[in-house]
Design a protein around this motif. Structure first.
Motif, mmCIF file in Angstrom:
data_model
loop_
_atom_site.group_PDB
_atom_site.id
_atom_site.type_symbol
_atom_site.label_atom_id
_atom_site.label_comp_id
_atom_site.label_asym_id
_atom_site.label_seq_id
_atom_site.Cartn_x
_atom_site.Cartn_y
_atom_site.Cartn_z
ATOM 1 N N ALA A 48 47.737 28.210 28.883
ATOM 2 C CA ALA A 48 48.571 27.091 28.432
ATOM 3 C C ALA A 48 47.811 25.773 28.568
ATOM 4 C CB ALA A 48 49.864 27.053 29.240
ATOM 5 N N GLU A 49 47.053 25.656 29.682
ATOM 6 C CA GLU A 49 46.263 24.447 29.902
ATOM 7 C C GLU A 49 45.168 24.323 28.845
ATOM 8 O OE1 GLU A 49 45.892 20.997 32.250
ATOM 9 O OE2 GLU A 49 47.398 22.584 32.249
ATOM 10 N N GLU A 50 44.549 25.477 28.525
ATOM 11 C CA GLU A 50 43.514 25.482 27.494
ATOM 12 C C GLU A 50 44.092 25.042 26.150
ATOM 13 O OE1 GLU A 50 40.355 28.626 25.455
ATOM 14 O OE2 GLU A 50 41.545 29.221 27.190
ATOM 15 N N LYS A 51 45.299 25.531 25.867
ATOM 16 C CA LYS A 51 45.954 25.143 24.612
ATOM 17 C C LYS A 51 46.258 23.646 24.607
ATOM 18 C CE LYS A 51 49.786 26.469 21.602
ATOM 19 N NZ LYS A 51 50.978 27.349 21.451
ATOM 20 N N ARG A 52 46.719 23.139 25.773
ATOM 21 C CA ARG A 52 47.008 21.703 25.862
ATOM 22 C C ARG A 52 45.744 20.880 25.677
ATOM 23 N NH1 ARG A 52 50.733 23.381 29.900
ATOM 24 N NH2 ARG A 52 49.222 23.037 31.579
ATOM 25 N N TYR A 53 44.636 21.374 26.291
ATOM 26 C CA TYR A 53 43.372 20.659 26.151
ATOM 27 C C TYR A 53 42.878 20.674 24.702
ATOM 28 C CZ TYR A 53 42.651 20.043 31.167
ATOM 29 O OH TYR A 53 42.762 19.653 32.461
ATOM 30 N N ALA A 54 43.081 21.807 24.027
ATOM 31 C CA ALA A 54 42.669 21.894 22.625
ATOM 32 C C ALA A 54 43.436 20.882 21.782
ATOM 33 C CB ALA A 54 42.888 23.313 22.106
ATOM 34 N N THR A 55 44.756 20.807 22.043
ATOM 35 C CA THR A 55 45.582 19.837 21.322
ATOM 36 C C THR A 55 45.157 18.415 21.651
ATOM 37 O OG1 THR A 55 47.433 21.386 21.407
ATOM 38 C CG2 THR A 55 47.955 19.099 20.905
ATOM 39 N N LEU A 56 44.904 18.172 22.959
ATOM 40 C CA LEU A 56 44.481 16.842 23.388
ATOM 41 C C LEU A 56 43.129 16.473 22.784
ATOM 42 C CD1 LEU A 56 44.963 14.362 25.174
ATOM 43 C CD2 LEU A 56 43.886 15.608 27.067
ATOM 44 N N ASN A 57 42.227 17.455 22.735
ATOM 45 C CA ASN A 57 40.911 17.212 22.161
ATOM 46 C C ASN A 57 41.017 16.825 20.684
ATOM 47 O OD1 ASN A 57 37.991 17.278 22.457
ATOM 48 N ND2 ASN A 57 38.063 19.040 21.070
ATOM 49 N N GLU A 58 41.950 17.514 20.012
ATOM 50 C CA GLU A 58 42.175 17.200 18.596
ATOM 51 C C GLU A 58 42.681 15.766 18.435
ATOM 52 O OE1 GLU A 58 45.007 18.926 15.036
ATOM 53 O OE2 GLU A 58 44.318 20.291 16.611
ATOM 54 N N LYS A 59 43.612 15.387 19.343
ATOM 55 C CA LYS A 59 44.140 14.021 19.288
ATOM 56 C C LYS A 59 43.054 13.000 19.617
ATOM 57 C CE LYS A 59 48.940 15.160 20.442
ATOM 58 N NZ LYS A 59 50.036 14.994 21.445
ATOM 59 N N LEU A 60 42.215 13.356 20.608
ATOM 60 C CA LEU A 60 41.134 12.447 20.992
ATOM 61 C C LEU A 60 40.132 12.268 19.856
ATOM 62 C CD1 LEU A 60 40.438 13.541 24.680
ATOM 63 C CD2 LEU A 60 41.404 11.368 23.917
ATOM 64 N N GLN A 61 39.884 13.368 19.126
ATOM 65 C CA GLN A 61 38.968 13.279 18.003
ATOM 66 C C GLN A 61 39.498 12.326 16.939
ATOM 67 O OE1 GLN A 61 35.863 14.702 17.919
ATOM 68 N NE2 GLN A 61 35.669 13.335 16.154
ATOM 69 N N LYS A 62 40.798 12.433 16.691
ATOM 70 C CA LYS A 62 41.427 11.523 15.734
ATOM 71 C C LYS A 62 41.325 10.075 16.224
ATOM 72 C CE LYS A 62 44.751 14.819 13.788
ATOM 73 N NZ LYS A 62 46.195 15.150 13.632
#
Length: 758
Positions: free
Chosen positions: A507-521
């Motif tokens: 779940a944390e990995e999924k959250r980080y993936a989502t966060l990384n996507e937001k950070l990239q944007k």
């Protein structure tokens, strides 16, 4: 000589059964006599009244004289030697002759005296072949019995054969010390007691304590008249004699009445000890008075020792099938968890989890959510139960088959939850197995609520008179959790914890993936902002400054002074805005640039920086001390920016009343910071004697947009030191600040010595 009886009147006037002083009755049974002698010189200090019957001497004649004034000196020496060699307890009974009589003698220490108990010696005894046969029979019983109850039945039959009592019962205690007749051997004409239950009050706590100390007790005649014990002194209250280990000790009047109500004439009881606790009793009853010789008692006691040694083995054997079945289930569950690591909360996993310990329901409480399977109440009741378990039991394992005795809300949910096993998995997560209510009937020997009654005439206690079978319907209880079930539940909790941890990580990995996507944007947006800052913002500011200059140059003569002042302010603000934009772009460049390390000669770099500031240095007459500096690995323009900012601050924040001084030096040191684990660093120190700052701000100075000096003459954006901190960290180092207000500041930069080129 003042001779008084020590008979304890409190024993016969008892009003509280559990406070009855049964270990100091001050009297004995009449089938033997008692002498208690001092340890020092074997002077008789206590004497039972019936000595006249056995020794033809009254207690008055015996008290105060030495033991060898009565018996042969060689017998007294023999007793003394045996007592000392056996650590104050005779290793075996001793036969002592007195005239034409022979006595069987046992001894034990009681405080500061040795208690000697005498019974008439009987020639009846078990010879060695008989004991061999007895042991051989027991070995046969243990091989034949396939469970604990059948072995207990064999022991009951054998004990009745050895002792000749009418009834022999194996009496087993539960956790609350209520008793159950677990096995029984009896004469055919007696009513059965098998499977009947007896309340814990039948054998109160002080009686159980004595059964732990004195493992064999014989009551020859329920209707006996107690024989008082006498001593020389000031009365019973000051001269009580502890008879806890005595064979002849008088029995509680309440217990005697209890036995009379049962129509029992004599008893013989053997303690069954398991792991230092009273597991049960071998209880022998006879309809009339009965005395058995000491060697018969030893033989019967041997049966108790045999049985006690087998309790663990047999209980384990009884649980073996359940253990095998539970272990098979746990293997299946673990295999499922290995195959399905992604979701511990799947229905198939929960079903196997529920069935693991034969529960009716299971609740997996994970991340404040309940995942359930089986027979369970509604969600609010589940939440209340989980909340109570976490609050009351916390990190402690907890199991019960009678939840209502612990949890107030249990009565409302008993049809689905009457028993629980609670295992905490972490501060927030837990697993709970549940069992529903199972009504059952318990058959008591008489009403347990009337086990002890008060006599209306004198308020003294009396045992119940009726032992007719009394049926009790037990509700609000589940079937009991068995030891193998509790062990396997605890064992699987480790696997569950691991699975929940994996689920958290995923779940944390999924959250980080989502966060990384937001950070990239966000980074893309910041890149656009950089472009806007470079082009769209800088250009208007340049034009503002340019048009302001044109206006002042073309129409300066006719423009009022107030308007000129506003134009100057506008140009000044535009200039400040340009500096801020440049600093922001620098900060962004520091954060986002790729890290490629090259050797940087700090001596050459700082010479170039000082050359850039030559005019400022000469204008303020600043003294520069530049010591030899190392070559470090880093990004050239970033390190240049770091020292450019530090030297710029030292030049900017000087004091007019003193000659400005700036010192730059370096050395190799070992870091004292925990996170760097004694790593070696190049320590570069930039020190000045300027206006300084208050020491409380030594961390705050590195925060972005943080300015400690608001005076107009000290211009700046508050970003410079933030850039320094970020550059140091990107190079695997750090920066520290020290300051004294009005005296100066020291900035220390640390670069790793082993920061090799990448």
């Amino acid at each position: 000589m003042n001779i008084e009886s020590i008979i304890n009147e409190d024993v016969v006037s008892i009003t509280n059964c559990e406070s009855e002083p049964i270990h100091i009755p001050g009297s004995i049974q009449p089938h033997g006599f008692l002498l208690a002698v001092t340890v020092v010189d074997f002077t008789i200090a206590y004497c039972s009244e019936n000595c006249l019957e056995f020794l033809n001497k009254t207690h008055e004649e015996l008290l105060g004289i030495k033991l060898d004034d009565i018996f042969d000196k060689k017998d007294v020496i023999n007793i003394e030697q045996q007592f000392n060699n056996a650590s104050q307890e005779l290793a075996r009974p001793f036969v002592l002759n007195f005239g034409d009589k022979s006595f069987h003698v046992t001894a034990h220490a009681s405080n500061e005296v040795i208690v000697l108990e005498f019974e008439m010696f009987s020639e009846e005894k078990m010879e060695l072949p008989d004991i061999f046969i007895q042991m051989k029979r027991f070995a046969y019983y243990t091989e034949r019995a396939d469970n604990l109850q059948s072995l207990c039945q064999d022991i009951a039959d054998e004990t009745r054969s050895i002792t000749g009592y009418d009834r022999v019962m194996i009496y087993r205690f539960d956790k609350e010390y209520n008793g159950e007749v677990y096995a029984e051997s009896k004469n055919e004409n007696l009513d059965p007691f098998l499977n009947l239950h007896y309340p814990h009050t039948d054998i109160p706590v002080q009686a159980r304590a004595l059964y732990l100390r004195n493992l064999v007790r014989m009551l020859v005649d329920v209707s006996y008249t107690p024989v008082p014990i006498f001593t020389i002194g000031e009365g019973a209250k000051n001269n009580n004699l502890d008879l806890s280990l005595s064979n002849l000790r008088s029995v509680s009047p309440i217990h005697l009445q209890y036995l009379k109500n049962m129509k029992v004439g004599a008893t013989f009881v053997i303690s069954l000890i398991h792991h230092g606790k009273l597991w049960g009793l071998i209880s022998c009853h006879h309809s009339s008075a009965k005395q058995i010789p000491y060697y018969i008692r030893l033989s019967a006691h041997l049966q108790g020792i045999f049985l006690s040694s087998q309790i663990d083995v047999r209980q384990t054997a009884d649980e073996f099938e359940l253990t095998k079945e539970t272990e098979r289930k746990i293997v299946d569950l673990q295999n499922l968890l290995v195959k399905n690591q992604n979701n511990i909360t799947d229905k198939n996993t929960l079903i196997k989890l529920k069935d693991l310990i034969n529960s009716n329901g299971v609740i997996l409480h994970f991340n404040e959510a309940n995942y359930i399977e089986g027979l369970l109440p509604d969600e609010p009741e589940i939440d209340d139960l989980i909340g109570w378990l976490k609050l009351e039991k916390g990190s402690q394992n907890f199991s019960t088959h009678q939840l209502h005795q612990h949890y107030a809300g249990a009565t409302q949910i008993a049809n689905s939850i009457a028993g629980v096993v609670y295992l905490p998995l972490s501060d927030k997560n837990c697993i709970v197995w549940t069992r529903r209510e199972v009504e059952k009937n318990i058959y008591w020997a008489g009403d347990p609520s009337k086990a002890i009654e008060k006599n209306d005439e004198n308020s003294l206690l009396s045992p119940r008179k009726s032992f007719e079978v009394w049926k009790q319907a037990v509700k609000l209880s589940s079937s009991e959790w068995k030891t193998p079930e509790l062990k396997e539940a605890a064992a699987i909790s480790v696997s569950i914890q691991r699975q929940l941890h994996l689920a958290d990580l995923m779940a944390e990995e999924k959250r980080y993936a989502t966060l990384n996507e937001k950070l990239q944007k966000s980074n893309d947006e910041l890149a656009n902002m950089n472009w806007i800052s470079t082009h769209d913002l800088k250009e208007p500011l340049r034009k503002i400054q340019m048009y302001g200059s044109i206006i002042l140059e073309k129409d300066g003569a006719i423009i009022p002074d107030s308007v000129k002042e506003n134009i100057f302010r506008m140009q000044n603000s535009a200039s400040k805005m340009q500096v801020l934009i440049n600093d922001l772009l620098t900060y962004s460049k520091v954060v986002n640039d790729e890290k490629k390390l090259d050797p940087v000669d700090l001596n050459t770099m700082l010479q170039e920086i000082l050359l850039d500031f030559k005019e400022n240095i000469e204008e303020k007459n600043i003294s520069i001390q530049l010591h030899h500096l190392p070559i470090v690995y880093g990004i050239h323009f970033q390190i240049r920016q770091l020292f450019l900012n530090l030297i710029s601050n030292s030049i900017k924040f000087t004091r007019p009343e003193v000659t400005p001084e700036i010192s730059i030096s370096g050395e190799i040191v070992t870091s004292n910071k925990i996170e760097f684990e004694s790593q070696k660093f190049y320590k570069i120190i930039v020190k000045d004697n300027g206006i300084g700052f208050d020491e409380v701000y030594k961390e705050k100075v590195f925060k972005i947009f943080q300015r400690l000096h608001s005076q107009a003459e000290f211009m700046g954006t508050g970003i410079g030191l933030s850039i320094c901190k970020k550059i140091a960290e990107l190079h695997g180092g750090y920066i520290e600040a020290q300051g004294v207000k009005g005296e100066g500041a020291i900035f220390t930069v640390y670069f790793p010595v082993d920061n090799l080129s990448s």
